[in-house]
Scaffold this active site. Sequence first.
Site, mmCIF file in Angstrom:
data_model
loop_
_atom_site.group_PDB
_atom_site.id
_atom_site.type_symbol
_atom_site.label_atom_id
_atom_site.label_comp_id
_atom_site.label_asym_id
_atom_site.label_seq_id
_atom_site.Cartn_x
_atom_site.Cartn_y
_atom_site.Cartn_z
ATOM 1 N N ASP A 4 3.864 0.472 -6.801
ATOM 2 C CA ASP A 4 2.654 0.587 -5.980
ATOM 3 C C ASP A 4 1.717 -0.569 -6.322
ATOM 4 O O ASP A 4 1.267 -0.681 -7.465
ATOM 5 C CB ASP A 4 1.998 1.944 -6.279
ATOM 6 C CG ASP A 4 0.940 2.298 -5.248
ATOM 7 O OD1 ASP A 4 0.710 1.484 -4.327
ATOM 8 O OD2 ASP A 4 0.340 3.378 -5.386
ATOM 9 N N ASP B 283 2.391 -1.632 0.799
ATOM 10 C CA ASP B 283 2.135 -1.853 -0.627
ATOM 11 C C ASP B 283 2.808 -0.867 -1.567
ATOM 12 O O ASP B 283 2.482 -0.845 -2.737
ATOM 13 C CB ASP B 283 0.625 -1.873 -0.868
ATOM 14 C CG ASP B 283 -0.014 -0.545 -0.499
ATOM 15 O OD1 ASP B 283 0.635 0.249 0.188
ATOM 16 O OD2 ASP B 283 -1.146 -0.302 -0.916
ATOM 17 N N GLU B 284 3.710 -0.039 -1.079
ATOM 18 C CA GLU B 284 4.433 0.804 -2.033
ATOM 19 C C GLU B 284 5.838 1.096 -1.553
ATOM 20 O O GLU B 284 6.117 1.079 -0.348
ATOM 21 C CB GLU B 284 3.672 2.101 -2.334
ATOM 22 C CG GLU B 284 3.406 2.956 -1.127
ATOM 23 C CD GLU B 284 2.747 4.295 -1.505
ATOM 24 O OE1 GLU B 284 3.190 4.940 -2.467
ATOM 25 O OE2 GLU B 284 1.802 4.677 -0.801
#
Lengths: 403, 364
Positions: free
Chosen positions: A12, A106-107
């Site tokens: 993350d 983003d993860e």
Amino acid sequence: MSAEPRTILHADMDAFYAAIEQRDRPELRGKPVIVGGDGPRQVVSTASYEAREFGVHSAMPGVRAKQLCPHGIFVTPRMEVYAEASAQVRAVFDRFTDLVEPLSLDEAFLDVTGSRRLFGDGPTIARAIKDEVRRATQLCVSVGVATSKYVAKVASDLRKPDALVVVPPGEERAFLRPLPVSRLWGVGAVTQQQLERAGLRTIGDVQRRSERELRQAFGDSLGPHLYVLGNGLDPRAVEPSREARSIGHEMTFAADLVDAGEVRDTLLQLSQMVGRRLRREGVRGTVVRLKLRHPDFTTLSRQRKVPPTADDLELHRVACELLASCWPGRPGVRLLGVTAAGLVGIDAPVQGALFSAPPKKRDQLLAAMDRIRDRHGEDAVRHGVERHRTTPWGPQRGSGEPG
Amino acid sequence: MKILCDRNALQEAVTVVSSVVPVKTTKPILQNLLVRADTEGITLFATDLEMAARVQLDAVKVSKKGSVLLPARETAALLRELSDPTVTLESSDQRCRIESGGGSFVLLGESPEEYPEESQNKSGKRIEIPAGRMLRMIQETIFAAAREETRYAINGVLLDCAGGCLRLVATDGRRLAISYENIDSKVEFKVVVPLRALNTMVRALPEDGKEALQLEVGDKQIVFKIGSTQLQSQLLETRFPDYEGVLPKSADTTVEVQKAVLESALRRAAILAPNDMRMVRFEAGDNQLRLTAESTARGRADVAVDAVIKGAGGGINFNPDYILEALRVCKLDDVRLDMSDDSMPAKFTLGESFTYVVMPISGA
């Protein structure tokens, strides 16, 4: 599934959008950066850790963020830049395993079980990934290492930023025990209250109940869910083929909607929110999904493949057709959701249409509407078909939210 | 009822009428066909309530008037298998005995009174057109009609009759096929006929038929009559998009190429068009038409064919399946492509009165 425990990573990025702004503009480093507008109807996309100390968090109205953090520096999102950084990060992940399941820009989850003989054990791979992400993007990623997706995700989030949290096989229950029940997926404010009334404050409290007790207390759906997660048993596989990402919004209504016109108007609002985010992120959806929940909590989901689109009215038109296919006008509607999935880039080829406005003109119109809304708020300009706005408890942000 | 008739003629008539009998239905009685015998011969009739077909046979010896309802599928199958040139049908009490060449069969029908009435078409606007021409026009357009659930899922073909010209137009919103024929009439109408009715017509109309096909267009229905056969269909109440507005009036580049050459080259190139976005690039220049396709997963195709190029030259992308479907029904030796850029529809001239407009794929 083999008897051998799996090694799952959850990676993350730390305050992704804000970190990119601080990377690219040195004057912002160490300052409270808030990506998003401070206008009346705008929301925070991401806040830097400096801003989070003031209580600012993503999905918060920009106005509220401004109150909490008056000296915060508001930055307009640059989605193309974020998408590029995201692709660089993804390329790093891909070097370690082909089992990568992105959740958003983003993860992502990574199943590295089969990569251990090549690259070393989970923690070793996690450290290598952190180093390579930093080298490629000068950004920090927090990684959780565990035997399931759920535990890995909790782990990555526990000591952000720049965290590496490892939960060795067999220690999942001990790791989860002290955490509050709000750490369980699907436990929001309402369920949390429900659990606390039953004397369950920590995940350890959940672990002390049998599956049967939980089922009796919380029903056939929530009960087993709590049991599985609470004991760190999440068996779901990392699914690389899963649609990379979707953009969706849903609304829950204080009073159930019964009027078809109202339902369609709400779908338009949701479609606009989805369309706007599609355009902001430079993508188009090829699948439109409608979610509808009745007062008795039965939930329907209908979807259809469409030519790539980021057009509010096209999303709305399909959503209404899906609605017509599954809702005869009753019972009432407690929740509505519109999601665009199967996302493709804006530069992906598009089969032209003979009878609609030329795509370029349509894009220009939508871009102009977006600019007006950015400046003057969501109500400043409307599509001709829109009649009135419903006032639910307030829109709930849907999936794919960057954090 | 008792009749004696030619087996071939009866079999053909049963086949035509059976084409409207639904395969699945909630009303089992619709899986029958009605045979009515009177002094003028026999009439076969079937309907699925949206369409109806009727054939009259007069080369029949009617010994006893009356009517009977026969199971359509079994009757057709039986007539196909019989070998005698003649066949006798005799009915009593919802049973029908069929005798032919040493065989005797009893078909159990239902009461003819239960079967839906043949609706009488009030006189509509009439035109006539050679049957073979109509067949070609249907074939030249029907493939372009939308079947899937798209914005323009019209499920029908427009019949636009005005100024002494009958135009058939079909579109799925991405491509549009027009075929027209001049007719000797001032009649005007603009109706959308369901694809099912036209598909049935394709099966019923004779190839190269010089015989006149009569169209009778009412408010809610259309009747096609040829000889003693008549097909009736409900009209669709769909609004058809303004097709004239999308016909390109000018083009940057004109390509003339042999149809067979283009078809085979495109078929080869299309093998490597990606599955998720079927796309072949058409590039015109240096008296060549170059077709390229690339699939990141499977490879690349590059085929060049001789062509006469006029104008600026340049390239645009098409879904190859759209073009191939049209070339399949094209009877010209040389076809012509007028194209501009990827924001403008391109026009294929595929026959003297057959035009095909395709929207390119943009942004590639």
